[in-house]
Enzyme design. Structure first.
Site, PDB file in Angstrom:
ATOM      1  N   ASP A 119     -21.361 -21.629  69.256  1.00 56.85           N
ATOM      2  CA  ASP A 119     -22.418 -22.117  68.491  1.00 56.85           C
ATOM      3  C   ASP A 119     -22.948 -23.239  69.119  1.00 56.85           C
ATOM      4  O   ASP A 119     -22.266 -24.069  69.761  1.00 56.85           O
ATOM      5  CB  ASP A 119     -22.179 -22.271  67.059  1.00 56.85           C
ATOM      6  CG  ASP A 119     -23.247 -22.174  66.263  1.00 56.85           C
ATOM      7  OD1 ASP A 119     -24.425 -21.511  66.476  1.00 56.85           O
ATOM      8  OD2 ASP A 119     -23.339 -22.713  65.196  1.00 56.85           O
ATOM      9  N   GLU A 164     -27.046 -25.458  72.807  1.00 55.57           N
ATOM     10  CA  GLU A 164     -28.384 -25.775  73.584  1.00 55.57           C
ATOM     11  C   GLU A 164     -28.377 -26.952  74.438  1.00 55.57           C
ATOM     12  O   GLU A 164     -28.858 -26.730  75.278  1.00 55.57           O
ATOM     13  CB  GLU A 164     -29.366 -25.972  72.541  1.00 55.57           C
ATOM     14  CG  GLU A 164     -29.914 -24.306  71.704  1.00 55.57           C
ATOM     15  CD  GLU A 164     -28.538 -24.110  70.621  1.00 55.57           C
ATOM     16  OE1 GLU A 164     -27.984 -25.143  70.178  1.00 55.57           O
ATOM     17  OE2 GLU A 164     -28.575 -22.936  70.286  1.00 55.57           O
ATOM     18  N   ASP A 172     -30.160 -18.259  63.301  1.00 55.37           N
ATOM     19  CA  ASP A 172     -30.113 -18.921  61.671  1.00 55.37           C
ATOM     20  C   ASP A 172     -31.485 -18.382  61.426  1.00 55.37           C
ATOM     21  O   ASP A 172     -32.463 -18.766  61.293  1.00 55.37           O
ATOM     22  CB  ASP A 172     -30.178 -20.406  61.682  1.00 55.37           C
ATOM     23  CG  ASP A 172     -28.840 -20.883  61.951  1.00 55.37           C
ATOM     24  OD1 ASP A 172     -27.645 -19.914  62.033  1.00 55.37           O
ATOM     25  OD2 ASP A 172     -28.602 -21.874  62.509  1.00 55.37           O
TER      26      ASP A 172
END
Ligand SMILES: *[C@@H]1O[C@H](CO)[C@@H](O)[C@H](O)[C@H]1NC(C)=O
Ligand SMILES: *[C@@H]1O[C@H](CO)[C@@H](O)[C@H](O)[C@H]1NC(C)=O
Ligand SMILES: *[C@@H]1O[C@H](CO)[C@@H](O)[C@H](O)[C@H]1NC(C)=O
Ligand SMILES: *[C@@H]1O[C@H](CO)[C@@H](O)[C@H](O)[C@H]1NC(C)=O
Length: 958
Positions: free
Chosen positions: A483, A486, A604
């Protein structure tokens, strides 16, 4: 999971204010006719535009009136044409010289003929043009600086395929004009121009490279992401797609999200498709108007691949020949996954596992968000709530019942002397640094972190060692959830402070301690061309500052968009080694090629009906991007779901390639509401039955490329009605999923392309396409149809894929009406199986069985063929039975029956297996529904079997 950062209303052209009185900044060269080169980004306002010396024309429509209110409603944020554009006299152009044409391509030198936009930096000249006819369907066009090497996506991450030498049979023509240089790619077969840069400017500056092509208005374009587009899967003219990986919830529309995919699929008249891949990982904007598409990146080179199809699925396969074919997921990952951010302790996890078991809802994989960690340190367990002995017995219990565990791991490593992952990282010196050699410190869940440099030669060893220690000594995970990659950073670019503080293990202070001076390298932090990152945010915003350095001096400015991809590659390698099996890694951030390694979820989302609808577009896009193992957070992550929404969502989610429920603290396990639980039992029950079909669909794309969840046009490109459909999709080659997506609705209008479609649930009622039908689907139901002509392998349902794997095969033989398939072939399909978790696909334990059904006049035969022939190391499940859909006995008349009344119901059906009547076969014929249900076969198919059925009116009446 992420913190909830809603993006305010896009400031959009709301500020269209009184700028209509400045129709042109430079008089007549601000022509609104013809191609306009965008000077700003969506969201720029009039004064800012004019202050850049550009033309501001907030026109919308032919009359040139200021209609700023139109086309910008809500978050859609797009107009038809750039409202802020460059003076049209400022077109940059190159002349081609020393052109060398060979049978395999073109080489030329491009010399700048007309400089333009000095504000974006000096033009690079000369340029080297290399055009390579790589295969008959793949053309590669590349523009580079011949004198100085420029940044490109590293070959180590994305190895370029070797040209396999095109013959004279190329499907394309590459033509070019020399002065000024421009090129066209056209389809030889019909002369259609697919890409045409002639008449558009070409830019090649250090921090701005751009190429534009005309696009006919009739083209149907797809791709470009990752973004949430409420307008649907098909790209609408007036779309600006910005690609700069960012931790922004997928619940936000029209904004750059976690991944970057500069890939376009373009369907033209008659359903002929081609693809365009801009191989560049710098920040970029791609603007699509009604007449052109413009690719603009703030670095790298102009590197384009064209794929000539001609079918959309050919295009996807050809694209995957370049970026890599999708990974083969382990069988267990096809089961149902449950996650929540906010599981307090092991006891709560156990109660969730119990809840699923007692509700009789399949549950295969339990997940943990960051709750399990000790102070958000990767590779640790919270000492109190996730105490080691409890965690061990919990994992033991899961594993004993064929269930799995996947924990979250974030890239940021807490700065905390004495914490082994930190100490080892310092010792191996694998963290990102700034230009002065200082390690960069940011902030994620821990108050202060360093970020691993995935290009560092020792990072693999480091990461594998950390994961191994966690797996072997603390918690034996089965897969990893990568997760925040980025990479997300809660340090904001416009906030700065001093150096990281010397923090003791328990003495965390200065939670806003974000090191480094973001303004230090202004050409990186403030490039002359600003992509539309989050509608105007600096590049470093919410991420690692772009001036940070990787191994060998690669800047984060260049490598940002592949941070998550490179982490994925390292993590997959580590997990494969540690679990000694087929790795499963779910990554939030992706780039072309990621699908070869990881699964992906849309990110999300919000527990509302819009997000339910949008999830289909996200899933189909990920499939177009080469990442078929994908799904959305079922029932919605943020916010509070409802019984109805959650029921509808699991009905849909059970038919998406990756099926995981996930929420933000609010308990929304599927057993919590009666209607949701009913919906889950029904839909997941069917999904478990379909695991052999799904697994085989994954195997097919792993071997040959393709999509698992597909838009309808993937299979029916000639039917232009399908081009705008994104509330339905195909799962594998033969299932059409038509979910209800509206609150309160109990019907859904579904489109059926040309073919015969059988209801999967009642094995029967058939619909003949093409046409739209209103289908009844109360809460708990989801219409799913089988395409006539396909054979779907199923097994018995069970709580996990391991249970399913032990049951006999049962085939759904959905017959195409005679004549639909060549000769008398009425249906076909296949099943691939292996141990399910071996590293090797197509290994000695694997097998494929092909099925074929032929029918004629009330007789039918199903043949199974094992390929390759039987092998001692594997066990093929027995064939237990089949459902023949579309089974019809010819009406009996005086000619071929013993004088029975027309359509007599006394016709008997007999079933032979390998030429002899099967003693245990139970046959059930449903005249009304036209189906034949055969069970009790218990027949081995290792060597190939023949099952025959026939209508026989000569049998005595019983
Ligand atoms: C480019 O080509 C045009 C047309 O042939 C010519 O007028 C011009 O001088 C050329 N420019 C350069 C830099 O070669
Ligand atoms: C490209 O060149 C070929 C060969 O000269 C020609 O046949 C074809 O019509 C051209 N296509 C376009 C679109 O100009
Ligand atoms: C390419 O576009 C230019 C400018 O729009 C146009 O003049 C030319 O005819 C086009 N070429 C082809 C082959 O369609
Ligand atoms: C439907 O498909 C069949 C068989 O492929 C074809 O013969 C027929 O023309 C198609 N019908 C329509 C309406 O496209």
């Amino acid at each position: 999971m992420a913190r909830w950062f809603p993006v305010g209303h896009i400031l959009l052209l709301a500020a269209a204010i009184a700028m209509a009185s400045h129709p042109a900044a430079r008089g007549s060269s601000c022509s609104v006719e013809g191609p306009r080169m965008d000077c700003g980004w969506v969201g720029i306002d009039g004064p800012t535009c004019v202050s850049r010396g550009c033309c501001w024309r907030p026109v919308h429509g032919a009359d040139g009136e200021d209609e700023a209110g139109e086309g910008v409603d809500g978050a859609s944020g797009v107009g038809d044409v750039p409202w802020c554009f460059h003076d049209t006299s400022h077109a940059s152009a190159y002349n081609a010289s020393s052109c060398k044409e060979t049978g395999s391509g073109v080489q030329a030198t491009l010399v700048l003929a007309s400089p333009a936009l000095p504000s974006l930096g000096p033009d690079i000249s000369p340029l080297k043009l290399s055009v390579s006819y790589e295969t008959n369907t793949r053309l590669h066009v590349k523009l580079t600086d011949p004198t100085e090497a420029r940044w490109e996506v590293p070959e180590s991450l994305l190895p370029r395929p070797a040209p396999s030498k095109a013959s004279y049979g190329t499907l394309y023509d590459f033509n070019y004009t020399k002065s000024p240089f421009g090129f066209t790619v056209s389809r030889k077969e019909n002369g259609e121009v697919l890409f045409n840069t002639t008449g558009h400017s070409l830019f090649f500056k250090d921090q701005y490279v751009a190429l534009t092509s005309s696009i006919p208005e009739s083209a149907a374009l797809y791709g470009l992401g990752e973004t949430t587009r409420p307008t649907g899967l098909r790209l609408r003219p007036g779309t600006m797609t910005t690609m700069w990986n960012r931790d922004i919830p997928v619940a936000n529309a029209n904004i750059n999200l976690y991944g970057t995919h500069p890939f376009l699929l373009d369907i033209r008249e008659g359903g002929l498709a081609h693809g365009v891949f801009f191989l560049n990982c710098n920040g970029m904007d791609v603007l699509y108007t009604e007449s052109m598409i413009e690719f603009r990146a703030v670095g790298g080179v102009l590197d384009f691949y064209f794929f000539l199809g001609p079918s959309p699925s050919d295009v996807i396969q050809q694209y995957q020949d370049v970026i890599g074919r999708p990974m083969m997921p382990p069988l267990w990952s096809l089961g149902f996954h449950q996650c929540r951010y906010g599981y307090k302790n092991v006891e709560e996890l156990e109660s969730v596992v119990d809840g699923y078991a007692s509700a009789n809802i399949p549950l295969e994989v339990m997940w943990n968000d960051i709750d399990y960690m000790d102070g958000y340190r990767d590779f640790t367990l919270d000492k109190l709530n996730y105490a080691l002995p409890k965690m061990r017995s919990y994992l033991q219990r899961l594993h004993d019942s064929n269930q799995r565990w996947v924990p979250i791991i974030d890239p940021g490593i807490m700065v905390d002397p004495g914490y082994p992952a930190y100490d080892a990282g310092i010792q191996k010196d694998i963290f990102l640094k700034d230009a002065s050699g200082e390690r960069y410190a940011g902030k994620v869940w821990p108050p202060i972190v360093h970020f691993p440099d995935w290009f560092h030669p020792d990072v693999q060893e480091y990461w594998t060692a950390q994961l191994r220690q966690f797996h072997d000594q603390l918690a034996a995970f089965d897969g990893i959830w990568a997760d925040m990659n980025e990479a997300s950073n809660f340090c904001s670019a416009n906030r700065r402070s001093g150096k990281p503080l010397d923090l003791g293990r328990h003495g965390m202070v200065g939670t806003d301690a974000c090191s480094s001076d973001f303004s230090s390298n202004s050409s990186l932090e403030h490039p002359p061309y600003r992509i539309n990152n989050a509608n105007g945010a600096p590049l470093s915003d919410r991420s690692i500052p772009v001036s940070m350095l990787h191994h060998d001096g690669v800047t984060e400015y260049d490598a940002h968009n592949i941070y998550g991809f490179s982490e994925s590659v390292v993590t997959v390698k580590a997990v494969a080694e540690i679990t000694e099996g087929r790795p499963f890694v779910l990554s939030r951030s992706t780039f072309p090629g990621a699908g070869k390694y990881v699964a992906h979820w849309s990110g999300d989302n919000m527990a509302d009906w819009n997000n339910l609808r949008w999830s289909i577009v996200s899933i189909l896009n990920a499939n177009l991007f080469g990442i078929p193992m994908t799904g959305a957070d079922i029932c919605g992550f943020f916010g509070t779901t409802t019984e109805e929404l959650c029921a509808r969502w699991i009905s849909l989610g059970a038919f998406t390639p990756f099926t995981r429920a996930h929420s933000d603290h609010v308990p929304q396990e599927l057993y919590l509401w009666p209607k949701t639980a009913d919906a889950a039992r029904k839909a997941l029950g069917m999904r478990m039955r379909l695991t052999p079909y799904l697994y085989s669909a994954f195997k097919a794309v792993h071997s040959a490329g393709g999509t698992v969840a597909s838009p309808l046009w993937m299979a029916f490109p000639e039917d232009s009605t399908t081009y705008d459909i994104d509330r339905q999709f195909l799962l594998g080659p033969g299932l059409l999923v038509s979910p209800v997506l509206e609150q309160g609705a109990d019907r859904v209008d579904a489109y059926f392309p040309n073919g015969t479609w059988y209801d999967l649930w009642n094995n029967a009622s058939k619909i003949q396409g093409p046409g739209t039908h209103s289908l009844e689907a109360p809460v708990g139901d989801i219409p799913v149809h089988v395409l006539g002509g396909t054979i779907i392998p199923t097994q018995a349902q069970g709580p996990t894929t391991a249970h399913v794997r032990e049951t006999p095969l049962s085939l759904i033989v959905a017959l195409a009406p005679e004549g639909d398939l060549s000769g008398s072939l009425a249906a076909q399909g296949s099943v691939y199986m292996d141990a399910g978790d071996t590293l090797k696909v197509d290994g000695p334990d694997s097998f494929t069985v092909e099925f074929e059904a032929r029918t004629a006049h009330g007789r039918g035969v199903l043949t199974t063929t094992a390929v390759p022939p039987s092998n001692a190391e594997r066990s093929i499940p027995q064939l237990g039975g089949l459902d023949v859909l579309g089974f019809e006995c010819p009406q009996v008349d005086a000619r071929d029956g013993p004088g029975l009344p027309h359509g007599a119901a006394t016709i008997e059906v007999s079933v032979n297996v390998n030429g002899a009547a099967h003693p245990q076969a139970a046959i059930l014929r449903d005249v009304a529904r036209g189906s034949l249900h055969v069970s009790g076969l218990a027949t081995s198919i290792e060597r190939g079997v023949k099952v025959e059925w026939r209508c026989d009116s000569s049998y005595p009446t019983t």
